[in-house]
Design a protein around this motif. Structure first.
Motif, PDB file in Angstrom:
ATOM      1  N   LEU A  38       0.837  -1.196   0.000  1.00  9.93           N
ATOM      2  CA  LEU A  38       0.000   0.000   0.000  1.00  9.93           C
ATOM      3  C   LEU A  38       0.874   1.249   0.000  1.00  9.93           C
ATOM      4  O   LEU A  38       0.606   2.216  -0.730  1.00  9.93           O
ATOM      5  CB  LEU A  38      -0.909  -0.004   1.227  1.00  9.93           C
ATOM      6  N   LEU A  39       1.950   1.242   0.790  1.00 13.05           N
ATOM      7  CA  LEU A  39       2.850   2.390   0.856  1.00 13.05           C
ATOM      8  C   LEU A  39       3.583   2.598  -0.463  1.00 13.05           C
ATOM      9  O   LEU A  39       3.730   3.733  -0.940  1.00 13.05           O
ATOM     10  CB  LEU A  39       3.857   2.199   1.994  1.00 13.05           C
ATOM     11  N   VAL A  40       4.055   1.494  -1.067  1.00  9.38           N
ATOM     12  CA  VAL A  40       4.728   1.617  -2.365  1.00  9.38           C
ATOM     13  C   VAL A  40       3.744   2.142  -3.412  1.00  9.38           C
ATOM     14  O   VAL A  40       4.085   2.998  -4.242  1.00  9.38           O
ATOM     15  CB  VAL A  40       5.314   0.259  -2.798  1.00  9.38           C
ATOM     16  N   GLY A  41       2.500   1.638  -3.377  1.00  2.91           N
ATOM     17  CA  GLY A  41       1.482   2.136  -4.286  1.00  2.91           C
ATOM     18  C   GLY A  41       1.165   3.603  -4.045  1.00  2.91           C
ATOM     19  O   GLY A  41       0.899   4.361  -4.993  1.00  2.91           O
ATOM     20  N   LEU A  42       1.213   4.029  -2.789  1.00  2.33           N
ATOM     21  CA  LEU A  42       0.974   5.432  -2.458  1.00  2.33           C
ATOM     22  C   LEU A  42       2.044   6.322  -3.085  1.00  2.33           C
ATOM     23  O   LEU A  42       1.739   7.367  -3.679  1.00  2.33           O
ATOM     24  CB  LEU A  42       0.953   5.605  -0.941  1.00  2.33           C
ATOM     25  N   VAL A  43       3.316   5.911  -2.986  1.00  9.93           N
ATOM     26  CA  VAL A  43       4.391   6.691  -3.617  1.00  9.93           C
ATOM     27  C   VAL A  43       4.200   6.711  -5.131  1.00  9.93           C
ATOM     28  O   VAL A  43       4.327   7.764  -5.773  1.00  9.93           O
ATOM     29  CB  VAL A  43       5.769   6.100  -3.244  1.00  9.93           C
ATOM     30  N   ALA A  44       3.900   5.551  -5.720  1.00  8.84           N
ATOM     31  CA  ALA A  44       3.736   5.474  -7.172  1.00  8.84           C
ATOM     32  C   ALA A  44       2.567   6.333  -7.655  1.00  8.84           C
ATOM     33  O   ALA A  44       2.600   6.861  -8.778  1.00  8.84           O
ATOM     34  CB  ALA A  44       3.531   4.019  -7.591  1.00  8.84           C
ATOM     35  N   SER A  45       1.547   6.491  -6.832  1.00 11.45           N
ATOM     36  CA  SER A  45       0.357   7.239  -7.256  1.00 11.45           C
ATOM     37  C   SER A  45       0.648   8.719  -7.471  1.00 11.45           C
ATOM     38  O   SER A  45      -0.110   9.404  -8.166  1.00 11.45           O
ATOM     39  CB  SER A  45      -0.760   7.070  -6.216  1.00 11.45           C
ATOM     40  N   TYR A  46       1.727   9.233  -6.886  1.00 10.47           N
ATOM     41  CA  TYR A  46       2.084  10.641  -7.043  1.00 10.47           C
ATOM     42  C   TYR A  46       2.974  10.893  -8.257  1.00 10.47           C
ATOM     43  O   TYR A  46       3.259  12.045  -8.582  1.00 10.47           O
ATOM     44  CB  TYR A  46       2.845  11.134  -5.799  1.00 10.47           C
ATOM     45  N   TRP A  47       3.424   9.856  -8.916  1.00  6.45           N
ATOM     46  CA  TRP A  47       4.496   9.988  -9.902  1.00  6.45           C
ATOM     47  C   TRP A  47       4.095  10.822 -11.109  1.00  6.45           C
ATOM     48  O   TRP A  47       2.994  10.686 -11.655  1.00  6.45           O
ATOM     49  CB  TRP A  47       4.932   8.602 -10.382  1.00  6.45           C
ATOM     50  N   THR A  48       4.997  11.708 -11.510  1.00  2.18           N
ATOM     51  CA  THR A  48       4.933  12.378 -12.805  1.00  2.18           C
ATOM     52  C   THR A  48       6.339  12.381 -13.379  1.00  2.18           C
ATOM     53  O   THR A  48       7.321  12.449 -12.628  1.00  2.18           O
ATOM     54  CB  THR A  48       4.443  13.837 -12.686  1.00  2.18           C
ATOM     55  N   PRO A  49       6.503  12.294 -14.718  1.00  2.00           N
ATOM     56  CA  PRO A  49       7.851  12.257 -15.295  1.00  2.00           C
ATOM     57  C   PRO A  49       8.637  13.506 -14.950  1.00  2.00           C
ATOM     58  O   PRO A  49       8.070  14.592 -14.785  1.00  2.00           O
ATOM     59  CB  PRO A  49       7.591  12.158 -16.815  1.00  2.00           C
ATOM     60  N   LEU A  50       9.958  13.360 -14.846  1.00  5.89           N
ATOM     61  CA  LEU A  50      10.818  14.485 -14.477  1.00  5.89           C
ATOM     62  C   LEU A  50      10.709  15.605 -15.499  1.00  5.89           C
ATOM     63  O   LEU A  50      10.655  16.778 -15.154  1.00  5.89           O
ATOM     64  CB  LEU A  50      12.282  14.006 -14.372  1.00  5.89           C
ATOM     65  N   ALA A  51      10.660  15.242 -16.771  1.00  2.00           N
ATOM     66  CA  ALA A  51      10.554  16.261 -17.810  1.00  2.00           C
ATOM     67  C   ALA A  51       9.273  17.060 -17.657  1.00  2.00           C
ATOM     68  O   ALA A  51       9.230  18.271 -17.825  1.00  2.00           O
ATOM     69  CB  ALA A  51      10.601  15.608 -19.194  1.00  2.00           C
ATOM     70  N   LYS A  52       8.185  16.360 -17.285  1.00  6.88           N
ATOM     71  CA  LYS A  52       6.907  17.041 -17.078  1.00  6.88           C
ATOM     72  C   LYS A  52       6.982  17.964 -15.876  1.00  6.88           C
ATOM     73  O   LYS A  52       6.434  19.059 -15.872  1.00  6.88           O
ATOM     74  CB  LYS A  52       5.808  16.003 -16.889  1.00  6.88           C
ATOM     75  N   ASN A  53       7.705  17.527 -14.829  1.00  7.27           N
ATOM     76  CA  ASN A  53       7.885  18.386 -13.649  1.00  7.27           C
ATOM     77  C   ASN A  53       8.561  19.689 -14.035  1.00  7.27           C
ATOM     78  O   ASN A  53       8.158  20.770 -13.649  1.00  7.27           O
ATOM     79  CB  ASN A  53       8.729  17.674 -12.598  1.00  7.27           C
ATOM     80  N   ARG A  54       9.642  19.556 -14.833  1.00  4.18           N
ATOM     81  CA  ARG A  54      10.406  20.745 -15.212  1.00  4.18           C
ATOM     82  C   ARG A  54       9.569  21.676 -16.074  1.00  4.18           C
ATOM     83  O   ARG A  54       9.609  22.893 -15.940  1.00  4.18           O
ATOM     84  CB  ARG A  54      11.681  20.316 -15.947  1.00  4.18           C
TER      85      ARG A  54
END
Length: 475
Positions: free
Chosen positions: A445-461
């Motif tokens: 559940l915790l690993v899934g919680l971290v993954a749920s926030y993910w956006t590509p680094l290029a998109k972040n920039r």
């Protein structure tokens, strides 16, 4: 050097483009999409998935592993149904993360280890169990993308953990018979009550409650209303007290690591608003204060002092001596099958370990997460698991940076997930309750919680540049 790190942690990997070129992905995802469009039930797919997850995390401390296995299987079937009925659109493919890729790689290595296992039947049974946990991660990562469902599942876990802790505190005040020899019979603590609540094992209870303590702490900052904050404070006090009263040394180590990590990340989160003095000295002051409280506890609380000193007693403590003898046998097992191990699961371990064990030192596991993974899947599997951890923590840190810049309070749950995972790993260095369903389901559940926030680094920039350019100039 930064580019090498980004490539190693898959930070700049555009998973959407990767899966867009995958024939397997395009041929499977969307296979039942036409049926989903006409199905009223699947229109509520994520809500139903959240309900299934709620049942698991509500019942986990109270029911048998058999029932939990059936619930995990139900989650696996429903995740497969949702995946097959998804449309193969860029939006759906963007929900797949580098963490998903490494989980898939770890699953593939475990499958190969199962195929080459000297006890294939035993390894196959637990390979199925491992598969169910990894599918649970995929379902969690999907459901937790919704902030509403994320808040619901976290609140549910905290309420259930509070029930578990209250019963554990009742055992402390009114006594509870030990269900096994958890303390050295020659120790002055041999008569001390170690609470175990509904889980039947104090070490397992400590592993279950550790994330609850951390999420109770961050909930004080994440929840906005005062009555919710009061609930979070209550949960923090009760959960932390119950964990301490398990007298689980591994749980204590994990708790210290998790709390220190939480404090460091909370200070990092608030550092933008802090004066220069507090930005520099707040963390050392907090750590020093926490260590000072622990030192006073060791000096004036005899059970705490004896239990902590037993950590350094080496073979003079029966528990330490037992683990050392098990580890000696485990090292020999790893040495004989270093590449792919003996196959996943405790069933395979129980078949092979008696060939290496020392007399009178039977064991059901390796009493260490890393050693257990090395035994089961060899150094190949261990290397993949460490890579998965690095990518997960790096992903969590990058997304925490993003949420911190925009002041999104969802970042507090990310802090809780990162700190809880580090604490669970610290606990698991000397125990293997991590593999029990009550704890392992929370881990994914915790690993899934971290993954749920993910956006590509290029998109972040790109987002950062856009937000910078859109800011009005000071007049």
């Amino acid at each position: 050097m930064n580019l090498v790190w980004q490539q190693f942690t898959l930070s700049s990997l555009t998973v959407k483009e990767y899966f867009a070129t995958s024939y397997l992905y395009r041929s499977i995802v969307g296979l039942l999409s036409s049926w989903r469009q006409s199905s009223i039930l699947l229109q509520w797919g994520d809500t139903i998935a959240a309900a299934l997850l709620s049942i698991i995390y509500c019942l986990a401390p109270f029911v048998s592993t058999t029932l939990l296995g059936l619930l995990l299987a139900a989650c696996g079937v429903f995740w497969l149904l949702l995946t097959l009925s998804d449309e193969a659109t860029p939006t759906n493919s963007s929900s797949l993360t580098p963490i998903h890729l490494l989980v898939l790689l770890y699953w593939a290595i475990a499958a190969i280890a199962t195929a080459f296992s000297p006890v294939k039947k035993a390894a196959l049974n637990d390979f199925v169990t491992l598969t169910l946990y990894l599918v649970l991660f995929a379902l969690c990562a999907r459901v937790l993308r919704s902030s509403r469902l994320r808040a619901w599942l976290i609140a549910l876990y905290l309420h259930v953990s509070l029930i578990v802790s209250v019963y554990g505190m009742r055992q402390w005040f009114f006594g509870a018979p030990p269900l096994a020899t958890w303390t050295d019979p020659e120790s002055p603590l041999s008569k001390t009550t170690r609470v175990y609540s509904y889980l039947g094992n104090p070490n397992l209870l400590a592993g279950y409650l550790l994330p609850a303590v951390i999420f109770s702490l961050v909930a004080i900052f994440a929840w906005q209303s005062w009555y919710k904050k009061a609930l979070a404070v209550t949960a923090l006090i009760v959960n932390a007290s119950c964990l301490v009263l398990t007298f689980s040394r591994g749980g204590w180590i994990g708790l210290v690591v998790a709390v220190l990590t939480t404090l460091a990340l909370l200070i990092y989160w608030r550092s933008l608003q802090m004066p220069p003095f507090w930005r520099t000295w707040s963390l050392p002051i907090l750590i020093g204060g926490l260590l000072g409280v622990l030192l006073l506890g060791v000096i004036f609380i005899e059970p705490l002092r004896l239990r902590i000193f037993s950590i350094f007693a080496d073979r003079q403590d029966s528990s330490n001596n037992f683990r050392r003898n098990v580890w000696d046998a485990v090292f020999k097992m790893i040495g004989d099958r270093p590449v792919l191990g003996i196959g996943p699961g405790h069933n395979a371990f129980n078949k092979i370990y008696p060939l290496y064990q020392q007399p009178r030192y039977s064991a059901l596991s390796a009493y260490s997460i890393l050693l257990e993974i090395a035994v089961e899947t060899g150094f190949v599997g261990l290397g993949c698991f460490v890579w998965l951890l690095i990518v997960t923590f790096n992903t969590g840190y990058l997304q925490l940076q993003r949420l911190r810049q925009i002041g999104n309070i969802e970042g507090f749950w990310l802090i809780g997930a990162i700190a809880s995972m580090l604490g669970m790993l610290a606990h698991g260095t000397f125990d293997t309750v991590w593999f029990r369903p009550e704890v392992n389901s929370i881990w994914w559940l915790l690993v899934g919680l971290v993954a749920s926030y993910w956006t590509p680094l290029a998109k972040n920039r790109t987002s950062e540049l856009n937000s910078t350019n859109s800011e009005p100039s000071a007049s």
